[in-house]
Design a protein around this motif. Structure first.
Motif, PDB file in Angstrom:
ATOM      1  N   LEU A   1      -1.301  -0.552  -0.409  1.00 33.72           N
ATOM      2  CA  LEU A   1      -1.676   0.206   0.792  1.00 33.72           C
ATOM      3  C   LEU A   1      -1.890   1.677   0.479  1.00 33.72           C
ATOM      4  O   LEU A   1      -2.810   2.299   1.001  1.00 33.72           O
ATOM      5  CB  LEU A   1      -0.612   0.053   1.877  1.00 33.72           C
ATOM      6  N   ARG A   2      -1.014   2.250  -0.354  1.00 31.86           N
ATOM      7  CA  ARG A   2      -1.187   3.663  -0.723  1.00 31.86           C
ATOM      8  C   ARG A   2      -2.461   3.856  -1.532  1.00 31.86           C
ATOM      9  O   ARG A   2      -3.124   4.881  -1.421  1.00 31.86           O
ATOM     10  CB  ARG A   2       0.012   4.153  -1.537  1.00 31.86           C
ATOM     11  N   GLY A   3      -2.820   2.867  -2.354  1.00 36.24           N
ATOM     12  CA  GLY A   3      -4.018   2.970  -3.191  1.00 36.24           C
ATOM     13  C   GLY A   3      -5.300   2.958  -2.390  1.00 36.24           C
ATOM     14  O   GLY A   3      -6.285   3.588  -2.771  1.00 36.24           O
ATOM     15  N   VAL A   4      -5.317   2.260  -1.274  1.00 35.58           N
ATOM     16  CA  VAL A   4      -6.532   2.217  -0.449  1.00 35.58           C
ATOM     17  C   VAL A   4      -6.543   3.330   0.587  1.00 35.58           C
ATOM     18  O   VAL A   4      -7.461   3.410   1.390  1.00 35.58           O
ATOM     19  CB  VAL A   4      -6.707   0.840   0.241  1.00 35.58           C
ATOM     20  N   GLY A   5      -5.519   4.173   0.582  1.00 31.71           N
ATOM     21  CA  GLY A   5      -5.525   5.350   1.438  1.00 31.71           C
ATOM     22  C   GLY A   5      -5.018   5.126   2.845  1.00 31.71           C
ATOM     23  O   GLY A   5      -5.453   5.805   3.772  1.00 31.71           O
TER      24      GLY A   5
END
Length: 87
Positions: free
Chosen positions: A62-66
């Protein structure tokens, strides 16, 4: 008063996520105890570690996709709402 640093808030959210995912493993093991299974320390540790692992991978994706903080908060609520022990 220390200066505000955006990195501190990110660390806080990461630690909060890990704590919540660990609690998920504890609740899963508590459900097994309620169902009548005897306590087993190895199984308890496995439940907590597996919950931390899956939760961490999900959090990092989730953090990687912003995904922002508001979305992460709603994901925590969704996870707790649909947890087997919340019935």
């Amino acid at each position: 008063m220390p200066e505000k640093d955006p990195h501190n808030l990110s660390v806080f959210h990461t630690v909060l996520s890990l704590v919540l995912f660990g609690i998920g493993g504890v609740l899963r093991h508590a459900q097994k105890l309620i169902e009548g299974k005897p306590f087993n320390i190895g199984e308890f540790i496995f439940e907590v570690i597996s919950s931390l692992f899956v939760g961490s991978v999900f959090y990092l994706i989730l953090r990687g996709v912003g995904v922002g903080v508001a979305e992460l908060t709603s994901v925590w609520g969704l996870k707790l709402k649909h947890h087997p022990c919340s019935k």
